[in-house]
Scaffold this active site. Structure first.
Site, PDB file in Angstrom:
ATOM      1  N   ASN A  38       0.763  -1.137  -0.252  1.00 44.83           N
ATOM      2  CA  ASN A  38       0.079  -0.117  -0.100  1.00 44.83           C
ATOM      3  C   ASN A  38       0.849   1.240  -0.123  1.00 44.83           C
ATOM      4  O   ASN A  38       2.061   1.256   0.824  1.00 44.83           O
ATOM      5  CB  ASN A  38      -0.888  -0.086   1.203  1.00 44.83           C
ATOM      6  CG  ASN A  38      -1.785   1.301   1.096  1.00 44.83           C
ATOM      7  OD1 ASN A  38      -2.627   1.591   0.446  1.00 44.83           O
ATOM      8  ND2 ASN A  38      -1.570   2.125   2.398  1.00 44.83           N
ATOM      9  N   GLU A  39       0.551   2.029  -0.952  1.00 46.81           N
ATOM     10  CA  GLU A  39       1.477   3.361  -1.150  1.00 46.81           C
ATOM     11  C   GLU A  39       2.864   3.166  -1.074  1.00 46.81           C
ATOM     12  O   GLU A  39       3.701   3.862  -0.465  1.00 46.81           O
ATOM     13  CB  GLU A  39       0.991   4.181   0.001  1.00 46.81           C
ATOM     14  CG  GLU A  39      -0.461   4.763  -0.358  1.00 46.81           C
ATOM     15  CD  GLU A  39      -0.687   5.856   0.413  1.00 46.81           C
ATOM     16  OE1 GLU A  39      -0.038   6.182   1.382  1.00 46.81           O
ATOM     17  OE2 GLU A  39      -1.830   6.826   0.049  1.00 46.81           O
TER      18      GLU A  39
END
Length: 264
Positions: A38-39
């Site tokens: 994530n990110e």
């Protein structure tokens, strides 16, 4: 891999599928997508300062596709990031893009996906997005920004397959002070121990979710713009703004192929 087997494994022939059935859900879940991280574009390690995500994504993708070839793998580095951060070692099935913006920015970027290449092998998952105006839940200005952005997503649903507003819920029982119940603004639905309410943005999403067809129609109009100054921005808002013309009218059109009804 254990999580995938727990969700999709056959209850009679797999260890974790049997555990799922024992926990009360005999039928496999219809898992279709898996995102790696994530990110991960925040990672700036390594000699080129572009991080280690590309290599890690390759390892995960190889393992997932080998055991679960039906699953589509999502890269957490989307096309909205500098090209140096994109995954190159493998071709993701989708890439995850995140947008937290002001009203003016969401209006200004409403045509963003119109310019995306239709030859990109990876489709788009807009996994986090919100017009951050209003707290603890968006106000009417936030809803207007969200609606402008959603016209662009719906209009380009040939390449943008999924989206997800974030965050969804906020506990409004204590908004300030130590131990406050709110960690993020703006949030789609407010609640406390006894009640809940939908923000204006919630009802904008409701209209888009119920009033649409399965065919995208071509649309055209005269340009309607006004001059405006973008507010400061960055990954979460912050950084210099710039003057530019903003649209005043936002639209797309769809048609239901069975009934012939059009939604504009």
């Amino acid at each position: 891999m254990k999580k995938s087997e727990y969700l999709t494994g056959d209850a009679a022939t797999t260890q974790w599928g049997a555990r799922r059935a024992k926990d009360g859900h005999p039928k496999p879940f219809k898992l279709q997508y898996v995102e790696v991280g994530n990110e991960d574009w925040f990672d700036r390690t390594g000699p080129d300062r572009n991080g280690t995500y590309d290599g890690r994504f390759a390892h995960f993708t190889n393992a997932i596709k080998k055991k679960y070839p039906q699953l589509k793998v999502i890269s957490s580095a989307g096309y909205e990031q500098p090209q140096s951060l994109w995954v190159k070692s493998r071709t993701p099935d989708l890439v995850d893009e995140h947008y937290y913006r002001s009203l003016e920015e969401m209006m200004g970027q409403s045509l963003k996906y119109d310019t995306y290449s239709r030859t990109n092998e990876s489709k788009i998952f807009c996994g986090e997005w919100a017009t951050r105006v209003g707290s603890p839940t968006p106000n009417m200005a936030g809803a207007l920004g969200d609606a402008a952005w959603m016209t662009g997503m719906e209009r380009n649903s040939d390449i943008l397959l999924m989206h997800c507003y974030a965050p969804l819920f906020v506990n409004v029982s204590q908004l300030n002070g130590q131990g406050r119940s709110m960690q993020w603004s703006s949030d789609l639905i407010g609640y406390d121990a006894l009640t809940s309410y939908g923000s204006p943005s919630y009802y904008a999403q409701q209209m888009f979710s119920t009033l649409h067809g399965d065919q995208i129609l071509a649309t055209a109009s005269q340009k309607h713009t006004h001059a405006a100054m973008d507010p400061p921005r960055g990954p979460r808002g912050g950084g210099p703004g710039a003057p530019r013309p903003l649209r005043e009218v936002f639209f797309d059109a769809t048609r239901d192929s069975q009934s012939g009804n059009q939604f504009i």
